[in-house]
Design an enzyme around this catalytic site. Structure first.
Site, short mmCIF file in Angstrom:
data_model
loop_
_atom_site.label_atom_id
_atom_site.label_comp_id
_atom_site.label_asym_id
_atom_site.label_seq_id
_atom_site.Cartn_x
_atom_site.Cartn_y
_atom_site.Cartn_z
N GLU A 108 0.83 -1.20 0.00
CA GLU A 108 0.00 0.00 0.00
C GLU A 108 0.87 1.26 0.00
O GLU A 108 0.56 2.24 -0.67
CB GLU A 108 -0.93 0.00 1.21
CG GLU A 108 -1.85 -1.21 1.34
CD GLU A 108 -2.86 -1.36 0.21
OE1 GLU A 108 -2.87 -0.52 -0.72
OE2 GLU A 108 -3.65 -2.32 0.26
N HIS A 111 1.99 1.74 -3.44
CA HIS A 111 0.92 2.31 -4.28
C HIS A 111 0.84 3.82 -4.06
O HIS A 111 0.65 4.58 -5.02
CB HIS A 111 -0.43 1.67 -3.94
CG HIS A 111 -0.49 0.21 -4.21
ND1 HIS A 111 -1.55 -0.57 -3.80
CD2 HIS A 111 0.38 -0.64 -4.81
CE1 HIS A 111 -1.34 -1.82 -4.15
NE2 HIS A 111 -0.17 -1.89 -4.76
N TYR A 117 4.11 9.48 -7.91
CA TYR A 117 4.97 9.53 -9.10
C TYR A 117 4.17 10.01 -10.31
O TYR A 117 4.65 10.84 -11.10
CB TYR A 117 5.56 8.14 -9.34
CG TYR A 117 6.23 7.91 -10.66
CD1 TYR A 117 7.29 8.70 -11.10
CD2 TYR A 117 5.81 6.85 -11.48
CE1 TYR A 117 7.91 8.45 -12.32
CE2 TYR A 117 6.42 6.60 -12.69
CZ TYR A 117 7.47 7.40 -13.12
OH TYR A 117 8.08 7.16 -14.32
N GLU A 180 -11.19 -2.11 -1.31
CA GLU A 180 -10.31 -2.77 -2.27
C GLU A 180 -11.06 -3.60 -3.30
O GLU A 180 -10.56 -3.81 -4.40
CB GLU A 180 -9.28 -3.62 -1.52
CG GLU A 180 -8.42 -2.76 -0.59
CD GLU A 180 -7.25 -3.52 0.01
OE1 GLU A 180 -6.13 -3.31 -0.46
OE2 GLU A 180 -7.47 -4.30 0.96
N GLU A 214 -4.04 -5.56 -5.49
CA GLU A 214 -5.32 -5.41 -4.80
C GLU A 214 -6.19 -6.66 -4.94
O GLU A 214 -6.95 -7.00 -4.02
CB GLU A 214 -6.07 -4.18 -5.32
CG GLU A 214 -5.35 -2.86 -5.14
CD GLU A 214 -5.16 -2.45 -3.68
OE1 GLU A 214 -5.61 -3.18 -2.78
OE2 GLU A 214 -4.55 -1.39 -3.45
N HIS A 217 -4.99 -8.79 -2.29
CA HIS A 217 -5.49 -8.30 -1.00
C HIS A 217 -6.95 -8.73 -0.80
O HIS A 217 -7.34 -9.14 0.30
CB HIS A 217 -5.41 -6.77 -0.95
CG HIS A 217 -4.05 -6.21 -1.12
ND1 HIS A 217 -3.81 -4.86 -1.29
CD2 HIS A 217 -2.83 -6.81 -1.15
CE1 HIS A 217 -2.51 -4.65 -1.43
NE2 HIS A 217 -1.90 -5.82 -1.35
#
Length: 332
Positions: A108, A111, A117, A180, A214, A217
């Site tokens: 996470e 991410h 970025y 998620e 994800e 997850h």
């Protein structure tokens, strides 16, 4: 063969040293092993073509939709990290499960850095993007939904009562299943629709990698929730099941309102109605994964999304590995 130690998900010594074997929860360790292969770094993706697309090929409405996408994902990824560390790591003490929670927290954080970025590379309105989660009512409403689940648990972090374990379970469902598994999937569909028009391919490559994380997850979360329910069957009362269903239906309503704000008119071949049909389709899958009846009966209106979800099925972690982006393999 040695028997697994007599331990459960909750209530062990939170300071105990990690002792993995023999495993009590092999599904958790299988997720850890898969996650190791899914290691990536945002700067591996060049974004110069995306910058050109931004200047030369995107309309004002399309640029606004991208900013809305980034304005939701960037703060939510950091909120997931906070929830893992503050809400889940202390009460959940099974070592192999904790190992995955620690790995997920790293993902996470990665991410968060990935979307940062993108934000610092694309010529987006940075102040607008970072303010959206507080200034835009439909973004703020989704964040408030998630924060409520953290705060409700942290106010009374007690696993000694039925109500306390129910609060913890609500948190798990709200983050792993709703955030998620529904909110993020809706956002992925919006982002990847740009690639359907050969736009923003760098951003979409990052989204591919985030999506695969994800999805893992989500799979882990479903395993975790169902295991918690097996170990604490007393919490799954008819009233609790109804509360869980209402939680997911509330999330669908929030997401549909947000999507109408993001897509006041169709762009890149995607309308709010189509995206909301996909949200309802995904929400039905999540309800069924939790053992609850589907609520909408919607077919999938975005058939092309099925080709984006090339991750192992929930039941296949011992037989299959995701080979499309793994350490030591070329990434597309």
């Amino acid at each position: 063969m040695a028997e697994a130690p007599a331990r459960s998900l909750l209530g062990g010594d939170p300071l105990a040293a990690v002792e993995l074997f023999p495993l009590r929860y092999p599904w958790a360790y299988a997720h850890v092993q898969q996650a190791k292969h899914n290691t990536w770094f945002p700067e591996e993706v060049p974004l110069h073509d995306d910058v050109r697309d931004w200047h030369e090929r995107l309309s004002d409405e399309e640029r606004r939709a991208v900013e809305m996408f980034l304005g939701f994902f960037n703060p939510m990824e950091s909120l997931v990290t906070t929830n893992l560390l503050l809400s889940l790591y202390r009460p959940i003490t099974a070592p192999e499960v904790r190992l995955y929670l620690a790995r997920q927290a790293w993902e996470e954080a990665n991410h968060t850095m990935a979307f940062e970025y993108v934000i610092k590379t694309l010529p987006v309105d940075r102040a607008r993007v970072f303010a959206l989660h507080t200034d835009h009512p439909d973004v703020a409403a989704k964040e408030a939904f998630q924060r409520r689940l953290i705060e409700g648990w942290l106010v009374e972090p007690d696993i000694s009562t039925v109500e306390g374990v129910q609060r913890l379970c609500h948190n798990l469902i709200g983050f792993f299943v709703v955030l998620e598994g529904i909110f993020f999937y809706s956002g992925f569909a919006l982002a990847l629709a740009f690639r359907q028009r050969n736009l923003l391919r760098g951003l979409c490559s990052i989204v591919d990698w985030v999506l695969k994380d994800e999805s893992l997850h989500l799979s882990f979360g479903i395993h975790l929730i169902t295991t918690l329910l097996e170990e604490h069957p007393e919490i799954m009362t008819p009233a609790f099941a109804q509360t869980v269903q209402q939680l997911i239906l509330e999330a669908v309503e929030l997401e549909e309102r947000y999507n109408r704000a993001v897509l006041p008119q169709p762009i890149i071949g995607l309308s709010a109605d189509a995206l909301n049909g996909y949200v309802r389709y995904v929400a039905d899958r999540r309800l069924e994964e939790l053992g609850l009846p589907a609520a909408f009966g919607n077919p999938n209106p975005l058939k092309w999304m099925a080709t984006q979800l090339d991750v192992p099925e929930l039941v296949n972690f011992f037989e299959a590995r995701n080979v499309h982006y793994e350490v030591g393999r070329e990434r597309s």
